[in-house]
Scaffold this active site. Sequence first.
Site, PDB file in Angstrom:
ATOM      1  CG  HIS A  17      -0.420   0.066   2.535  1.00 60.97           C
ATOM      2  ND1 HIS A  17       0.350  -0.929   3.084  1.00 60.97           N
ATOM      3  CD2 HIS A  17      -0.503   1.032   3.494  1.00 60.97           C
ATOM      4  CE1 HIS A  17       0.705  -0.585   4.311  1.00 60.97           C
ATOM      5  NE2 HIS A  17       0.215   0.607   4.586  1.00 60.97           N
ATOM      6  CG  HIS A  64       0.069   4.268   4.755  1.00 59.49           C
ATOM      7  ND1 HIS A  64      -0.624   3.515   5.680  1.00 59.49           N
ATOM      8  CD2 HIS A  64      -0.799   5.223   4.322  1.00 59.49           C
ATOM      9  CE1 HIS A  64      -1.862   3.992   5.810  1.00 59.49           C
ATOM     10  NE2 HIS A  64      -1.989   5.018   4.984  1.00 59.49           N
ATOM     11  CG  ASP A  93       4.760   3.001   7.484  1.00 62.99           C
ATOM     12  OD1 ASP A  93       3.834   3.460   6.787  1.00 62.99           O
ATOM     13  OD2 ASP A  93       4.576   2.097   8.331  1.00 62.99           O
ATOM     14  CG  HIS A  94       4.022   0.066   4.311  1.00 62.55           C
ATOM     15  ND1 HIS A  94       3.899  -1.226   4.737  1.00 62.55           N
ATOM     16  CD2 HIS A  94       3.612   0.852   5.342  1.00 62.55           C
ATOM     17  CE1 HIS A  94       3.423  -1.232   5.979  1.00 62.55           C
ATOM     18  NE2 HIS A  94       3.247   0.009   6.369  1.00 62.55           N
ATOM     19  CG  HIS A 137      -3.926   0.044   6.776  1.00 63.66           C
ATOM     20  ND1 HIS A 137      -3.882   0.547   8.050  1.00 63.66           N
ATOM     21  CD2 HIS A 137      -2.763   0.429   6.187  1.00 63.66           C
ATOM     22  CE1 HIS A 137      -2.743   1.206   8.220  1.00 63.66           C
ATOM     23  NE2 HIS A 137      -2.050   1.157   7.101  1.00 63.66           N
ATOM     24  CG  ASP A 154       0.618  -1.441   7.832  1.00 59.91           C
ATOM     25  OD1 ASP A 154       1.549  -2.215   8.095  1.00 59.91           O
ATOM     26  OD2 ASP A 154       0.756  -0.196   7.804  1.00 59.91           O
ATOM     27  CG  HIS A 168       3.890  -1.718  11.546  1.00 66.04           C
ATOM     28  ND1 HIS A 168       4.677  -0.597  11.700  1.00 66.04           N
ATOM     29  CD2 HIS A 168       3.157  -1.509  10.430  1.00 66.04           C
ATOM     30  CE1 HIS A 168       4.416   0.264  10.719  1.00 66.04           C
ATOM     31  NE2 HIS A 168       3.484  -0.265   9.928  1.00 66.04           N
TER      32      HIS A 168
HETATM   33 FE    FE Z   1       2.690   0.700   8.162  1.00 60.13          FE
HETATM   34 ZN    ZN Z   2       0.055   1.544   6.576  1.00 62.98          ZN
END
Ligand code: FE
Ligand code: ZN
Length: 246
Positions: A57, A59, A61-62, A119, A138, A176
């Site tokens: 996805h 985001h 942090d990905h 998400h 996530d 995570h």
């Molecule tokens: Fe994440």
């Molecule tokens: Zn995420």
Amino acid sequence: MAALDIVRIPVLSDNYVWLVHDPESSTTMVVDPAVADPVLAAAAERGWTITDIWNTHWHPDHTGGNAAIKEAAKEWGGCTITGPAAEYARIPTLDVQVKGGDRVRLGNHVADVWDVPAHTAGHIAYHFAEDAAIFVGDTMFAMGCGRLFEGTAEQMFANMQKLGTLDDATRVYCAHEYTLSNARFAVTVEPDNEALAARLAAVEAARAAGEATVPTSIGEERATNPFLRAPDAAELGRIRALKDAA
Ligand code: FE
Ligand code: ZN
């Protein structure tokens, strides 16, 4: 078919990036690189060169490491970035857009793409059926599920039900280390669940010793994850809201 070699790389405060190497084809794929340098270092340490990036996805942090890994990969012939078609506009580095029902390959290993919106609206997962492994981003965590940023409890319930069709032995690679917080919440939802109480104790010990607690497995989640165990979308939504407020 030689087994995939899967390496966990902890980055940022609680993210896990997964490095997946196929020894037969000498291809190496990265799932959700939040950052580039630790991922490039982990590959180099093993003599691997990154040929593919798969995003679940949009985001940051990905996907934050996409561009820098792609730039570094020019040295060894480049790397291809695959990710959700529905989030193409938010992942400008994508080369290949995929959606549920598509198949992607790492050497001879085939992964089915699943649509798992909730998400984020276009979130996908990658299921290597023959390897009994699924990369869920996530969507599911150990004893938890992702926050409903762009979707509904109905959608997340459907995702949990679909994950619940997999064999107990299937390894679940989430993005995570949320396990301890999730376990402490889960026991408040299911105070009489003995498997869950035992797992909380094991996770407390593991975290105190500085150990990672993922990947998890569908079997463990079936026994202890209140979001997978929720009987309907309303209950999943209710406990998701409680966890958000915790
Ligand atoms: Fe994440
Ligand atoms: Zn995420």
